[in-house]
Motif scaffolding. Structure first.
Motif, PDB file in Angstrom:
ATOM      1  N   ALA A  75       0.835  -1.203   0.000  1.00 33.78           N
ATOM      2  CA  ALA A  75       0.000   0.000   0.000  1.00 33.78           C
ATOM      3  C   ALA A  75       0.869   1.252   0.000  1.00 33.78           C
ATOM      4  N   THR A  76       2.006   1.203   0.687  1.00 34.30           N
ATOM      5  CA  THR A  76       2.914   2.346   0.711  1.00 34.30           C
ATOM      6  C   THR A  76       3.465   2.617  -0.689  1.00 34.30           C
ATOM      7  N   ALA A  77       3.820   1.507  -1.387  1.00 34.33           N
ATOM      8  CA  ALA A  77       4.342   1.672  -2.756  1.00 34.33           C
ATOM      9  C   ALA A  77       3.278   2.317  -3.653  1.00 34.33           C
ATOM     10  N   THR A  78       2.007   1.879  -3.476  1.00 34.55           N
ATOM     11  CA  THR A  78       0.919   2.458  -4.283  1.00 34.55           C
ATOM     12  C   THR A  78       0.801   3.948  -3.993  1.00 34.55           C
ATOM     13  N   LEU A  79       0.841   4.283  -2.688  1.00 34.74           N
ATOM     14  CA  LEU A  79       0.725   5.698  -2.308  1.00 34.74           C
ATOM     15  C   LEU A  79       1.887   6.510  -2.873  1.00 34.74           C
ATOM     16  N   ALA A  80       3.081   5.914  -2.806  1.00 33.43           N
ATOM     17  CA  ALA A  80       4.266   6.633  -3.311  1.00 33.43           C
ATOM     18  C   ALA A  80       4.143   6.900  -4.806  1.00 33.43           C
ATOM     19  N   ARG A  81       3.616   5.895  -5.549  1.00 30.19           N
ATOM     20  CA  ARG A  81       3.439   6.064  -7.002  1.00 30.19           C
ATOM     21  C   ARG A  81       2.460   7.205  -7.291  1.00 30.19           C
ATOM     22  N   ARG A  82       1.359   7.193  -6.483  1.00 32.56           N
ATOM     23  CA  ARG A  82       0.352   8.246  -6.704  1.00 32.56           C
ATOM     24  C   ARG A  82       0.913   9.617  -6.348  1.00 32.56           C
ATOM     25  N   LEU A  83       1.749   9.665  -5.311  1.00 37.37           N
ATOM     26  CA  LEU A  83       2.340  10.945  -4.906  1.00 37.37           C
ATOM     27  C   LEU A  83       3.268  11.477  -6.004  1.00 37.37           C
ATOM     28  N   ARG A  84       4.012  10.529  -6.622  1.00 41.95           N
ATOM     29  CA  ARG A  84       4.921  10.938  -7.690  1.00 41.95           C
ATOM     30  C   ARG A  84       4.133  11.520  -8.875  1.00 41.95           C
ATOM     31  N   ARG A  85       3.008  10.801  -9.185  1.00 42.43           N
ATOM     32  CA  ARG A  85       2.185  11.282 -10.307  1.00 42.43           C
ATOM     33  C   ARG A  85       1.585  12.647  -9.963  1.00 42.43           C
ATOM     34  N   MET A  86       1.206  12.809  -8.709  1.00 43.08           N
ATOM     35  CA  MET A  86       0.642  14.082  -8.267  1.00 43.08           C
ATOM     36  C   MET A  86       1.674  15.204  -8.415  1.00 43.08           C
ATOM     37  N   ASP A  87       2.939  14.873  -8.089  1.00 43.94           N
ATOM     38  CA  ASP A  87       4.013  15.867  -8.232  1.00 43.94           C
ATOM     39  C   ASP A  87       4.136  16.307  -9.692  1.00 43.94           C
ATOM     40  N   GLU A  88       4.053  15.300 -10.591  1.00 45.10           N
ATOM     41  CA  GLU A  88       4.175  15.633 -12.024  1.00 45.10           C
ATOM     42  C   GLU A  88       3.030  16.540 -12.459  1.00 45.10           C
ATOM     43  N   TRP A  89       1.820  16.222 -11.985  1.00 45.05           N
ATOM     44  CA  TRP A  89       0.664  17.052 -12.339  1.00 45.05           C
ATOM     45  C   TRP A  89       0.849  18.476 -11.811  1.00 45.05           C
ATOM     46  N   THR A  90       1.330  18.552 -10.571  1.00 48.25           N
ATOM     47  CA  THR A  90       1.524  19.868  -9.975  1.00 48.25           C
ATOM     48  C   THR A  90       2.520  20.683 -10.802  1.00 48.25           C
ATOM     49  N   CYS A  91       3.613  20.011 -11.195  1.00 43.46           N
ATOM     50  CA  CYS A  91       4.624  20.714 -11.997  1.00 43.46           C
ATOM     51  C   CYS A  91       4.006  21.210 -13.299  1.00 43.46           C
TER      52      CYS A  91
END
Lengths: 172, 409
Positions: free
Chosen positions: A128-144
């Motif tokens: 679940a942590t890995a899933t959250l980390a992946r989503r956080l990374r994607r969120m960072d890209e969207w934010t950028c």
């Protein structure tokens, strides 16, 4: 042993066959018709969900009043992990796109698993942590991307394409 | 098919090759301002006639707008708009610092007395003087108008804005007009024809020509061709055509035409009709009269290998395609007849400097601009493997586009 779709879910990848059996026995299966909401943004539940059959859409209500699709989930996908690990309202709605079978693991069952089979519980937490980390990374890209779009020096793409065409190939 | 659609068809073809977006094409094609006015005129017989006048300013990205003023019963908004856009590309192709405009009054000029024409011109100036001027929009003679009309125009304009001969070009030489203005279009046509024949490794002295129209453009083109040793074998005007396979004696024909007012029955020639002229067995055909005379109906019959569009749009887009397949080279109007607007530019320059050039300077500068423009268009056509027409449009649109980009919107 649960069916093949669950067995192939990344949630179970690192579990031993025995752990796999125990976890799947703990889970509750529910069926949803197309269009039915499994979790609703703003509402609170305390389970971790695994999509066993079908497809779901992750949808968020935007500030401008429109609903924005964020993602499509396929069989094997895990969701609801934010509210599961950090109790609070769901950050998005998950709607069944097709008829869908969902397996859920309540927080109480998970606590029981932690006590009985701590290794299995750790493996699920890591996943679940890995899933959250992946989503956080994607969120960072969207934010950028959003920041770039908002602060880019030139918003007039068409104007700049026009300029580029006129000064490259067609400047005789 | 309307004039504007015809005119924009080539634009869209060229813009398509350049990959310009739909929005940018619209930006370049939409006119900046369209003026439609009523002109009421008391006729010499006491009747009141009402006419509609137009001035359409298409684009000013490269400078004040420039274009003719025609008095013709077929003038309408669509035609004026089509011609205004042509002026934008034309001034850009020859790289003079102007945009494009056109105007006219829907009137049968033959029904007007000299006094009526004078009053009509002045009343038109009264209603459009604010939108024209040396730094805004500079009219010039066109179908149905001449140096005299431009003199009236200038005179009336100066009543509102003070003495300013640069407000209009094509004026009489005695009244701030330029030497060499009247012959300019015809002379430019010949410079370009010479250049084209040179590329085809042909000698002008071994080339035969047919010219449709013996007015301001055709007669001067004929005179210049004859001076250079070209063999003009057929010419026509509204009264009909004449033909002599051995070549016409142009100096004598010019005298004959000015004495009799027409070319028909010129001694030593056979009569031919306009269709006969267009399909005559010649090397070069110069349509120098009306638009739309060479169509899909007669294009296949035309035997000339080179067509010089001395008039505006004498070849329809359908005929143009037929020529492309037949390997007939068409020198497009936006280059071929640009000599007129080029010497109009010289007139404007002289007026603004209050300094008169002699005819040789006018001719030398015209020759330089026409030759440079031809070479540029030819080079683009070769590089991109396209027709001279599309090459001219690419050049014109590119220049107007870059001016638009540099100036901003």
């Amino acid at each position: 042993m649960p069916d093949a779709a669950i067995a192939h879910s990344p949630l179970f990848t690192n579990l031993s066959p025995d752990e796999c059996r125990i976890v799947s026995e703990m889970m509750t299966a529910s069926c949803y018709e197309s269009g039915e909401a499994i979790i609703t943004e703003g509402k609170e539940t305390s389970s971790l969900y695994l999509l066993s059959h079908g497809t779901c859409r992750v949808r968020k209500h935007m500030g401008n009043g429109a609903d924005q699709d964020l993602d499509t989930l396929e069989a094997g996908a895990v969701f609801g992990e934010i509210s599961f690990f950090c109790p609070g309202p769901h950050s998005a709605t998950v709607v069944a796109e097709t008829r869908a079978t969902i397996l859920s693991l309540s927080r109480e069952q998970f606590h029981e698993l932690q006590r009985e089979r701590p290794t299995a519980a750790l493996k699920i937490t890591l996943h679940a942590t890995a899933t959250l980390a992946r989503r956080l990374r994607r969120m960072d890209e969207w934010t950028c991307a959003l920041v770039e779009k908002g602060t880019a020096p030139e918003k007039h793409t068409e104007w700049h394409e026009f300029r580029a065409q006129l000064y490259s190939n067609w400047n005789f | 098919m309307s004039s504007y659609e015809d005119a924009s068809r080539y634009f869209h073809q060229a813009a398509g090759i350049m990959g310009l977006s739909k929005n940018m094409q619209k930006l370049l094609l939409t006119p900046e301002r369209e003026m439609k006015v009523q002109i009421a005129l008391e006729r010499d017989n006491g009747e009141i006639s009402t006419f509609i006048g137009y001035r359409i300013q298409h684009n000013s990205a490269r400078g004040p707008m420039k274009g003719g003023l025609r008095f013709h019963h077929e003038v309408d908004e669509d035609e004026v708009l089509g011609l205004a856009t042509l002026m934008t590309w034309k001034t850009a192709v020859v790289n003079i610092p102007y945009g494009g405009a056109k105007g006219g009054i829907s009137v049968n000029v033959k029904e007007l007395t000299q006094g009526e024409k004078d009053r009509l011109t002045r009343k038109f100036v009264d209603v459009i003087h604010d939108m024209v001027g040396p730094d805004k929009d500079i009219p010039a003679p066109d179908m149905g108008t001449n140096a005299q009309v431009m003199a009236w125009f200038m005179n009336q304009y100066s009543k509102f804005h003070g003495f300013n001969p640069a407000c209009v070009t094509g004026k009489p030489v005695e009244l701030h007009g330029s030497e060499g203005r009247e012959e300019a279009t015809g002379r430019g046509v010949v410079t370009l024809t010479e250049r084209l024949l040179n590329k085809a490794r042909r000698e002008i002295t071994e080339t035969t020509f047919a010219i449709q129209g013996f007015g301001n453009v055709g007669s001067h083109a004929a005179r210049r061709l004859a001076e250079l040793g070209g063999k003009v074998v057929a010419v026509s005007d509204v009264s009909g055509g004449i033909w002599n396979p051995e070549g016409l004696d142009i100096p004598k024909l010019l005298d004959y035409a000015s004495e009799t007012g027409s070319i028909s029955n010129f001694p030593g020639t056979d009569a031919i009709d306009n269709d006969g002229l267009l399909t005559a067995d010649v090397d070069v055909l110069i349509p120098a009269a009306l638009g739309g005379v060479i169509t899909s109906d007669n294009a296949a019959e035309i035997r000339a290998k080179y067509i010089i569009e001395a008039a505006n749009a004498p070849v329809t887009p359908e005929a143009d395609e037929i020529f492309a397949h037949k390997n007939v080279i068409v020198l497009p109007d936006i280059l071929a007849n640009a000599g007129g607007v080029t010497v109009s530019y010289f007139e404007w320059v002289q007026n603004r400097q209050h300094f008169k050039w002699d005819v040789n300077r006018v001719r030398d500068e015209l020759h330089r601009i026409m030759s440079d423009s031809f070479d540029k268009v030819w080079q683009i056509a070769e590089e991109k493997d396209i027709s001279l027409r599309l090459a001219a449009y690419l050049l014109g649109i590119g220049r107007v586009g870059r001016a638009t980009v540099l100036g901003g919107i």
